[in-house]
Design a protein around this motif. Structure first.
Motif, short mmCIF file in Angstrom:
data_model
loop_
_atom_site.label_atom_id
_atom_site.label_comp_id
_atom_site.label_asym_id
_atom_site.label_seq_id
_atom_site.Cartn_x
_atom_site.Cartn_y
_atom_site.Cartn_z
N PHE B 159 -16.63 1.22 -55.45
CA PHE B 159 -17.08 -0.17 -55.29
C PHE B 159 -15.85 -1.04 -55.18
O PHE B 159 -15.13 -1.23 -56.15
N VAL B 202 -19.59 -0.03 -50.83
CA VAL B 202 -20.12 0.77 -51.93
C VAL B 202 -20.44 2.16 -51.40
O VAL B 202 -21.06 2.31 -50.35
N THR B 231 -20.65 -6.16 -45.35
CA THR B 231 -20.95 -5.30 -46.47
C THR B 231 -21.46 -3.96 -45.96
O THR B 231 -22.25 -3.92 -45.02
N ILE B 233 -22.98 -0.34 -47.52
CA ILE B 233 -23.40 0.40 -48.71
C ILE B 233 -23.97 1.75 -48.28
O ILE B 233 -24.85 1.81 -47.41
N TYR B 243 -28.04 -3.36 -55.69
CA TYR B 243 -26.94 -4.27 -55.39
C TYR B 243 -27.45 -5.71 -55.39
O TYR B 243 -28.50 -6.00 -54.81
N TYR B 274 -31.56 -3.81 -52.56
CA TYR B 274 -30.62 -4.89 -52.25
C TYR B 274 -31.30 -6.22 -52.54
O TYR B 274 -32.32 -6.55 -51.94
#
Lengths: 425, 489
Positions: B159, B202, B231, B233, B243, B274
C-alpha cells in the motif's frame, strides 16, 4: 461552392434523395411547401440518416440498418382489405390518394394532397428537432393522406379505420386529425402490405384533442417481412382530454414507431399500451416522449415485448415533467420476454423531472418464461409447446383486455396476436 | 412538498457559503508552465523519476488525447475548459494557507465540529500551514502510521503511492496499469493517463484478507496531488480488501478540474470493496467556481467468483461526472453499486454505473438514491448489459429520486441491453417528494418536523448507508443530516 463537405451518401440516402429529385414537379405543393421540402431533403443530403451517435437513435442506427430503399412507383398500392373490426368506416389511402367515401355524420375530411397544393400544410411540415429523421423523410416526400376533423361533441359508434396498404415501392402519408371538444372516437391506423416485396413506408399522424375529447387510437403495423416502416404520431392533449394509444407491431423488417406527445391541458390523461411481436431478422424500435406541461396531468405506459429468432427490439421512453407541472402522476413500464438466444432487446426508460410534487416511476424487466408457471401447466398435462404459447399469449393479451368496453375490438386485436404467435412460436 | 424559503436559505448557507473564506489564500508553488505539451509530460515523468516505459505510455496517451473530443452527452453544462490554462505539474512544497485555525472561516469549523472531526485533522482539512507536521503529529502521536505499516507489511499487502510503486514494484504496475481503463478509454481518462501525478497503489497477495480498511487518510499523501489522481487496486486470488476514499469534511482544493482514474482488478474469488465520500467545493451560491469532477472508475471482475462493490456518497463538486462500473468477466462474478448523490445550490450531478455482464452466472445489483435541492440537477445514468454468452446474467436496479424544492431536477436515464434469453433484468425507478403521509405520521407522534425529515431521508438512503464501512457510515449520515438541515420551516 459549399464549404461544408457533405457526407458520403449511403445507397439508401442516395435512393431517398433520388426519389425526391425524380418527383420534382410531380409532388404536390409549391411555394412554402416546396421550399420546405427542399430544405428537408437538403438536410438529409448533408447530414445523412441518423447514426447511433445521435442519442435518440442510439439503438437504431438508421444509417447502417437501412441498406436499400425501393424506388417510388405510383402504381404500388394494394387493394383495400376488409377492416379489422367488422362494421368500421374504412378510409383507404392509395399512393397518397384517399378515397373519401361517405363518412359518418360529424366528421369532415379532405385529402391531404389538397392541403399541400393550397399551402395550408406548410406549417405542420416542420421537423420536431434536428434528430427527427422520420419527419424529415416524410416531409420531403409526402404525397398525400387525410385531413380529418371530428366535430364537437360527436361520438362515433363504429371505429374509423385508416388503411394504408402497399404492395411495393414507397408510401409517404400524413394524417392531421383533430377531435373536437367532448368528442369520442376510436381510430385504427393500419399499415399493411399484401405481398413479400420490399416497400418503404413513412407516415406521420398529427393528432389534437380538444377539451374533454376521449379517443382510442390504435396503430396496427402489419407490414411484410422485407418492409421498412417509419411511423410517427404527434399528439397534443387539451384540458381533461383522454387519449389511449395502442401500438401493435406485428410485421416489418426495419421498424421505428415514434410517439411524441404533450399533455397541455390540466386533467389530461394519456394511456399508452404497446405490444411488439418480434421475429425473424427484424429490428423494431418504439420511441416515446411525453411532456407533462401543466399541473394535474396523468400518464401510464405499458409496453410488452416478445422477441423470437434473431430479432432485435428497442424501447425508449422519456417522460418529461415541466417545472409547473406539479401533481403529475406518471408510470411507465416495459416488460420483455426474450425467447431465443439470438434475440436482443434494449430499453431506455427515462425520467426528466423538474417539478417536485410529483409521483413518477418506471420499471423495466427482461426475462425468460417463468419456470414455475411453466411447470404448473406441465404438471396439469399440457404439452410444453402449448404451455409456452399460452404463457406468451397471456403476457401480451393482458393489456389488450383493458379495451374491454369494445368487445369486437378486443377480439380483433387478440386475433392478430394469436395469428402472429401461431406463425412464429 | 415544496421547500420553504428558509430551507433553501439554510441549505444554501450550509453547503455553499461555508467555503467563502477557505479560498482566499494565495498559493505559491513550484509550478510547471501552464498548458500541456510533450515537454510538460517529459517534465512530470522526470520529476517523478519514472522508468522509460512509463514516459512512453504517457506520451502515447497524450497523442491519443489530442485527437479526441470532449464528451457532451452528459446532462451537465459548464463553460468550456481551456486545457492550456491549467498547470499540469505543481510541486507539493511551498503552499501557504491560513496560519492557524483562527484564520479559517468559522462556518467551516462549525461543520467540522458537527462532524466530530478532531482539531488536528481540522487543521489538515482546512489547509492550515505546516500541515505536514500536523499530519505527522496526529498520526505519530498515536503511532497509527507506523503500526499500520508494520501490520500491512506482515500481511504482505503493498500500500503506497503509485509513484513509489512504479519504482519499487515496476512489474506489478506495468502488468496491471491501464488494463481496466485503457489509455484511450475516454477524453478525461486519456488526459489522466498522460498527466497523472499521483494516487494510491494497493496489491493484496493471494489468499490474504487485508487486516484493516485502507484509507487515503492514513497514507500521508503529498498535498495537492488530487487533481489527476490515479488509483490501482489489485486483489489477487482469494484476497479481500476494503478501500476508503475521500472524507466527509468539506475539502479545500485549488484545482478546478479533477480528472481521476481508478482501476480495480479482482482475480479468482477475490473481493474489493471501494467506498467513497466526496465533498469537494460545490461553487458559491451563484454557481460560480466549484470543482469539476470528471472521474473514470472501473472495476474488472477478472477471475471466477470475484466480487467488486462500489459505494459512494456524493455531496460536493459543482459538476460530478462519474460512473463507477463493473466488468463482470469471470464466471460467477458479482458487481454492486450503492450510491447516494445529494445536490444542492447550482450543483450538477450526472452519475451512475455500468454493469457489463460477460461471464456466465454473473449478477449485479444497483441501488441509487438521488436527492436534489436548490436549483441543482441530479441525473442517474446507468447501463446494464448482458453479452450473448452471459448465461443467467442477473441484475436488479433500483434508482429513487427525492426532490426538495420546485427548482431542481431529477432525471433517470437507464440503458438496459439484453442479448441473452436467460438474462433476467429488473429495473425500477421512482421520483417523488417526501411523502406527506410519512411526515404527518411522524409529526402527530410529536417528532419535530426537522427531525422527521431527517428521519425520512435517512430511511430513504438507508440501504446505501448500510453498505458503508462503520466509521464512514456514521460520518455520512451526519453529512446528509447537515446538508438537509433546515429543509423545513
Amino acid at each position: 461552392m459549399n464549404m461544408q463537405q457533405a457526407i458520403k451518401m449511403t445507397a439508401a440516402e442516395t435512393a431517398l434523395v433520388d426519389a425526391y429529385t425524380a418527383q420534382i414537379g410531380d409532388l404536390p405543393g409549391d411555394g412554402a411547401v416546396l421550399s420546405l421540402r427542399d430544405t428537408l431533403v437538403h438536410e438529409l443530403k448533408t447530414a445523412g440518416l441518423p447514426t447511433r451517435r445521435v442519442e435518440s437513435w442510439h439503438y437504431t442506427d438508421l444509417r447502417t440498418l437501412l441498406r436499400a430503399v425501393p424506388s417510388a412507383d405510383p402504381s404500388a398500392f394494394a387493394d383495400r382489405v376488409d377492416p379489422i373490426v367488422a362494421g368500421s368506416t374504412v378510409l383507404s389511402v392509395r399512393n397518397g390518394e384517399a378515397d373519401l367515401k361517405s363518412l359518418p355524420e360529424g366528421i369532415t375530411s379532405r385529402s391531404y394532397t389538397e392541403s399541400l397544393l393550397d399551402g395550408s400544410a406548410a406549417a405542420g411540415l416542420a421537423v420536431l428537432g434536428s434528430d427527427d429523421a422520420i419527419g424529415r423523410i416524410n416531409g420531403g416526400l409526402v404525397r398525400g393522406g387525410l385531413e380529418i376533423a371530428v366535430g364537437e361533441g360527436v361520438e362515433l359508434e363504429a371505429p374509423l379505420e385508416i388503411q394504408v396498404a402497399q404492395s411495393h415501392g414507397q408510401a409517404h402519408t400524413r394524417f392531421p386529425v383533430s377531435f373536437g371538444a367532448g368528442s369520442k372516437a376510436t381510430v385504427l391506423e393500419r399499415h399493411l402490405s399484401t405481398n413479400g416485396d420490399a416497400s418503404f413506408v413513412s407516415s406521420v399522424s398529427d393528432v389534437t384533442l380538444a377539451e374533454g375529447a376521449d379517443v382510442i387510437w390504435i396503430i396496427l403495423q402489419q407490414q411484410g417481412p422485407a418492409d421498412t416502416h417509419l411511423g410517427q404520431i404527434r399528439f397534443v392533449l387539451g384540458k381533461n382530454a383522454k387519449l389511449h394509444v395502442f401500438v401493435i407491431n406485428a410485421g416489418g423488417r426495419l421498424v421505428r414507431q415514434e410517439l411524441h406527445g404533450r399533455a397541455s391541458g390540466e386533467g389530461a390523461d394519456l394511456t399508452l399500451r404497446g405490444i411488439n411481436l418480434l421475429g425473424g431478422e427484424s429490428h423494431t424500435d418504439v420511441t416515446f416522449t411525453l411532456s407533462h406541461d401543466v399541473p394535474h396531468t396523468t400518464s401510464s405506459e405499458i409496453i410488452r415485448n416478445v422477441v423470437f429468432d434473431r430479432a432485435k427490439g428497442v424501447f425508449q421512453g422519456k417522460i418529461l415533467v415541466a417545472q409547473d407541472a406539479q401533481k403529475t402522476d406518471a408510470k411507465m413500464s416495459c416488460n420483455t420476454l426474450l425467447l431465443s438466444d439470438d434475440a436482443d432487446f434494449s430499453a431506455k426508460p427515462e425520467l426528466e423531472i423538474f417539478a417536485d410534487d410529483v409521483q413518477c416511476g418506471h420499471g423495466a424487466t427482461v426475462i425468460d418464461i417463468d419456470h414455475t408457471q411453466l411447470f404448473y401447466l406441465l404438471s396439469r398435462g399440457i404439452p410444453e409447446k402449448k404451455a409456452r404459447a399460452m404463457l406468451v399469449n397471456a403476457f401480451v393479451a393482458e393489456i389488450v383486455e383493458e379495451l374491454e368496453d369494445d368487445e369486437a375490438l378486443v377480439e380483433a386485436l387478440e386475433g392478430v396476436i394469436s395469428a402472429w404467435l401461431e406463425k412464429h412460436a | 412538498m415544496p421547500a420553504v424559503q428558509e430551507t433553501i436559505d439554510q441549505v444554501r448557507q450550509i453547503d455553499v457559503d461555508q467555503y467563502k473564506y477557505g479560498f482566499e489564500t494565495t498559493i505559491e508553488m513550484d509550478k510547471a508552465p501552464k498548458g500541456l505539451s510533450e515537454d510538460i509530460i517529459r517534465l512530470i515523468s522526470e520529476k517523478k523519476n519514472e522508468p522509460e516505459w512509463m514516459l512512453e505510455w504517457r506520451l502515447e496517451a497524450y497523442r491519443r488525447w489530442l485527437t479526441m473530443d470532449e464528451p457532451s452527452w452528459a446532462r451537465v453544462r459548464y463553460p468550456k475548459i481551456d486545457f492550456n490554462e491549467i498547470h499540469y505539474y505543481a510541486a507539493p512544497k511551498g503552499t501557504t494557507g491560513p496560519k492557524s485555525l483562527d484564520e479559517v472561516d468559522p462556518e467551516l469549523l462549525k461543520v467540522y465540529e458537527k462532524l466530530g472531526i478532531p482539531l488536528k485533522e481540522q487543521e489538515i482539512l482546512a489547509g492550515v500551514e505546516k500541515t505536514k507536521i500536523a499530519v505527522d503529529a496526529v498520526f505519530d502521536s498515536v503511532s497509527v502510521v507506523t503500526t499500520f505499516k508494520e501490520e500491512l507489511k506482515k500481511a504482505g499487502v503493498i500500500f503506497m503511492s503509485i509513484s513509489e510503486a512504479m519504482r519499487e514494484h515496476p512489474d506489478l504496475v506495468r502488468k496491471y496499469l491501464g488494463t481496466v481503463v485503457p489509455q484511450s478509454d475516454n477524453f478525461y481518462a486519456t488526459l489522466n493517463s498522460a498527466v497523472f501525478t499521483d494516487g494510491s497503489f494497493v496489491y493484496v497477495p493471494k489468499g490474504v484478507r487485508c487486516p484493516m480498511e485502507l484509507s487515503t487518510y492514513f497514507r500521508i499523501n503529498e498535498r495537492n496531488t488530487g487533481q489527476f489522481e490515479r488509483t490501482l487496486i489489485i486483489a489477487d486470488e482469494g484476497a479481500y480488501v476494503s478501500y476508503l476514499e475521500g472524507c466527509t469534511a468539506p475539502q479545500r482544493d485549488e484545482n478546478q478540474l479533477h480528472a481521476a482514474v481508478v482501476e480495480l482488478i479482482a482475480l479468482d474469488d477475490a473481493e474489493i470493496k471501494y467506498s467513497t465520500v466526496q465533498n469537494w467545493y460545490p461553487g458559491d451560491k451563484h454557481g460560480k467556481g466549484g470543482i469539476y469532477n470528471f472521474v473514470t472508475k472501473r472495476g474488472d471482475c477478472r477471475g471466477k467468483n470475484s466480487k467488486i462493490s462500489w459505494t459512494q456518497v456524493e455531496t460536493g463538486s459543482a459538476i460530478t461526472w462519474k460512473y463507477p462500473s463493473c466488468i463482470l468477466r469471470g464466471d460467477g462474478s458479482r458487481g454492486e453499486f450503492y450510491s447516494i448523490a445529494v445536490s444542492n445550490g447550482h450543483q450538477q450531478v450526472d452519475s451512475g454505473t455500468k454493469m457489463i455482464h460477460l461471464g456466465k452466472n454473473t449478477s449485479s445489483r444497483i441501488i441509487s438514491k438521488g436527492i436534489a435541492a436548490g436549483v441543482s440537477d441530479n441525473t442517474y445514468r446507468g447501463q446494464v448489459s448482458a453479452h450473448r454468452k452471459a448465461e443467467n446474467a442477473r441484475n436488479f436496479t433500483q434508482c429513487d429520486s427525492l426532490l426538495i424544492g420546485d427548482k431542481c431536477g431529477a432525471h433517470t436515464v437507464p440503458y438496459i441491453e439484453a442479448k441473452n434469453s436467460t438474462a433476467q433484468f429488473e429495473h425500477e425507478a421512482t421520483t417523488s417528494k417526501i411523502s406527506e403521509d410519512q411526515l404527518f405520521y411522524c409529526l402527530q407522534r410529536g417528532i419535530p418536523e426537522e427531525q422527521a425529515i431527517a428521519l425520512i431521508v435517512n430511511g430513504f438512503v438507508k440501504e446505501v448507508i448500510q453498505e458503508l464501512p462503520m466509521e464512514f457510515a456514521v460520518e455520512a449520515q451526519k453529512l446528509i443530516g447537515i446538508s438537509l438541515e433546515g429543509s423545513v420551516g
